[in-house]
Design a protein around this motif. Structure first.
Motif, mmCIF file in Angstrom:
data_model
loop_
_atom_site.group_PDB
_atom_site.id
_atom_site.type_symbol
_atom_site.label_atom_id
_atom_site.label_comp_id
_atom_site.label_asym_id
_atom_site.label_seq_id
_atom_site.Cartn_x
_atom_site.Cartn_y
_atom_site.Cartn_z
ATOM 1 N N LYS A 34 0.828 -1.201 0.000
ATOM 2 C CA LYS A 34 0.000 0.000 0.000
ATOM 3 C C LYS A 34 0.867 1.258 0.000
ATOM 4 O O LYS A 34 0.607 2.211 -0.733
ATOM 5 C CB LYS A 34 -0.922 -0.011 1.216
ATOM 6 C CG LYS A 34 -1.855 1.162 1.308
ATOM 7 C CD LYS A 34 -2.733 1.060 2.550
ATOM 8 C CE LYS A 34 -3.641 2.256 2.682
ATOM 9 N NZ LYS A 34 -4.458 2.191 3.899
ATOM 10 N N SER A 37 2.554 1.591 -3.494
ATOM 11 C CA SER A 37 1.637 2.030 -4.537
ATOM 12 C C SER A 37 1.230 3.491 -4.337
ATOM 13 O O SER A 37 1.025 4.222 -5.301
ATOM 14 C CB SER A 37 0.404 1.130 -4.608
ATOM 15 O OG SER A 37 -0.380 1.242 -3.446
ATOM 16 N N GLU A 41 1.776 6.467 -7.029
ATOM 17 C CA GLU A 41 0.628 7.270 -7.459
ATOM 18 C C GLU A 41 0.842 8.766 -7.198
ATOM 19 O O GLU A 41 0.488 9.605 -8.024
ATOM 20 C CB GLU A 41 -0.627 6.788 -6.735
ATOM 21 C CG GLU A 41 -1.892 7.465 -7.170
ATOM 22 C CD GLU A 41 -3.112 6.929 -6.425
ATOM 23 O OE1 GLU A 41 -4.187 7.489 -6.645
ATOM 24 O OE2 GLU A 41 -2.986 5.985 -5.628
ATOM 25 N N PRO A 55 -2.513 0.684 -7.581
ATOM 26 C CA PRO A 55 -3.188 0.666 -6.279
ATOM 27 C C PRO A 55 -3.898 -0.667 -6.078
ATOM 28 O O PRO A 55 -4.400 -1.277 -7.023
ATOM 29 C CB PRO A 55 -4.206 1.806 -6.378
ATOM 30 C CG PRO A 55 -3.723 2.667 -7.475
ATOM 31 C CD PRO A 55 -2.978 1.789 -8.420
ATOM 32 N N LYS A 56 -3.915 -1.109 -4.840
ATOM 33 C CA LYS A 56 -4.563 -2.368 -4.499
ATOM 34 C C LYS A 56 -6.081 -2.220 -4.641
ATOM 35 O O LYS A 56 -6.665 -1.252 -4.175
ATOM 36 C CB LYS A 56 -4.207 -2.733 -3.061
ATOM 37 C CG LYS A 56 -4.650 -4.093 -2.630
ATOM 38 C CD LYS A 56 -4.128 -4.360 -1.221
ATOM 39 C CE LYS A 56 -4.522 -5.718 -0.744
ATOM 40 N NZ LYS A 56 -4.015 -5.959 0.613
ATOM 41 N N VAL A 57 -6.700 -3.189 -5.291
ATOM 42 C CA VAL A 57 -8.151 -3.188 -5.475
ATOM 43 C C VAL A 57 -8.690 -4.515 -4.946
ATOM 44 O O VAL A 57 -8.207 -5.580 -5.327
ATOM 45 C CB VAL A 57 -8.526 -3.032 -6.968
ATOM 46 C CG1 VAL A 57 -10.028 -3.103 -7.156
ATOM 47 C CG2 VAL A 57 -7.970 -1.749 -7.526
ATOM 48 N N LEU A 58 -9.665 -4.437 -4.066
ATOM 49 C CA LEU A 58 -10.287 -5.657 -3.555
ATOM 50 C C LEU A 58 -11.155 -6.293 -4.631
ATOM 51 O O LEU A 58 -11.720 -5.593 -5.478
ATOM 52 C CB LEU A 58 -11.143 -5.342 -2.332
ATOM 53 C CG LEU A 58 -10.403 -4.772 -1.121
ATOM 54 C CD1 LEU A 58 -11.397 -4.404 -0.025
ATOM 55 C CD2 LEU A 58 -9.380 -5.761 -0.598
ATOM 56 N N LYS A 60 -14.078 -7.645 -4.455
ATOM 57 C CA LYS A 60 -15.480 -7.213 -4.414
ATOM 58 C C LYS A 60 -15.648 -5.840 -5.067
ATOM 59 O O LYS A 60 -16.628 -5.595 -5.754
ATOM 60 C CB LYS A 60 -16.035 -7.213 -2.989
ATOM 61 C CG LYS A 60 -15.424 -6.191 -2.077
ATOM 62 C CD LYS A 60 -16.072 -6.204 -0.716
ATOM 63 C CE LYS A 60 -15.505 -5.071 0.108
ATOM 64 N NZ LYS A 60 -16.201 -4.886 1.337
ATOM 65 N N ASP A 61 -14.662 -4.946 -4.877
ATOM 66 C CA ASP A 61 -14.728 -3.629 -5.508
ATOM 67 C C ASP A 61 -14.562 -3.731 -7.024
ATOM 68 O O ASP A 61 -15.224 -3.030 -7.786
ATOM 69 C CB ASP A 61 -13.668 -2.699 -4.932
ATOM 70 C CG ASP A 61 -13.888 -2.408 -3.457
ATOM 71 O OD1 ASP A 61 -15.046 -2.514 -2.989
ATOM 72 O OD2 ASP A 61 -12.899 -2.089 -2.771
ATOM 73 N N PHE A 62 -13.685 -4.623 -7.454
ATOM 74 C CA PHE A 62 -13.471 -4.831 -8.881
ATOM 75 C C PHE A 62 -14.731 -5.387 -9.540
ATOM 76 O O PHE A 62 -15.150 -4.912 -10.598
ATOM 77 C CB PHE A 62 -12.297 -5.782 -9.103
ATOM 78 C CG PHE A 62 -12.059 -6.124 -10.541
ATOM 79 C CD1 PHE A 62 -11.539 -5.187 -11.410
ATOM 80 C CD2 PHE A 62 -12.355 -7.377 -11.028
ATOM 81 C CE1 PHE A 62 -11.323 -5.489 -12.741
ATOM 82 C CE2 PHE A 62 -12.145 -7.705 -12.355
ATOM 83 C CZ PHE A 62 -11.623 -6.756 -13.219
ATOM 84 N N GLU A 64 -17.781 -5.095 -8.497
ATOM 85 C CA GLU A 64 -18.799 -4.042 -8.480
ATOM 86 C C GLU A 64 -18.585 -3.048 -9.620
ATOM 87 O O GLU A 64 -19.544 -2.625 -10.275
ATOM 88 C CB GLU A 64 -18.769 -3.314 -7.137
ATOM 89 C CG GLU A 64 -19.903 -2.346 -6.947
ATOM 90 C CD GLU A 64 -19.902 -1.734 -5.559
ATOM 91 O OE1 GLU A 64 -19.971 -0.493 -5.479
ATOM 92 O OE2 GLU A 64 -19.827 -2.502 -4.580
ATOM 93 N N SER A 65 -17.335 -2.692 -9.872
ATOM 94 C CA SER A 65 -17.062 -1.764 -10.972
ATOM 95 C C SER A 65 -17.387 -2.405 -12.322
ATOM 96 O O SER A 65 -17.846 -1.720 -13.241
ATOM 97 C CB SER A 65 -15.614 -1.286 -10.941
ATOM 98 O OG SER A 65 -14.725 -2.310 -11.307
#
Length: 85
Positions: A34, A37, A41, A55-58, A60-62, A64-65
């Motif tokens: 973290k 990254s 950024e 950046p780290k992406v969970l 569930k968030d991925f 959802e997107s």
């Protein structure tokens, strides 16, 4: 002779990257992904590493997107159907 310069340059670059990331981790005594990254950024001169250290992406968030993008798309993509006629 040139290879030793490259090695030294690489070592200095890695030192800079890790020390800068570690300093941003004020509440931790560890260097984290973290932190790395975030440095990539935030610092304009390191943004070329954005594809390597994103950046780290969970998950569930991925997912959802992806759902949001598919709702905005004019075509429905359904991976469960097949075109076998």
């Amino acid at each position: 002779m040139h290879s030793s310069r490259y090695i030294l340059s690489l070592e200095l670059f890695i030192d800079y990257l890790t020390i800068t990331a570690y300093k941003q981790e004020s509440d931790s005594k560890q260097l984290t992904y973290k932190g790395l990254s975030k440095v990539v950024e935030d610092e304009e001169k390191l943004q070329f590493l954005g594809d390597i250290v994103p950046p780290k992406v969970l998950v569930k968030d991925f997912l959802e997107s992806l759902k949001k993008k598919s709702r905005m798309s004019p075509f429905d993509v359904d991976s469960s159907s097949s075109e076998s006629e």
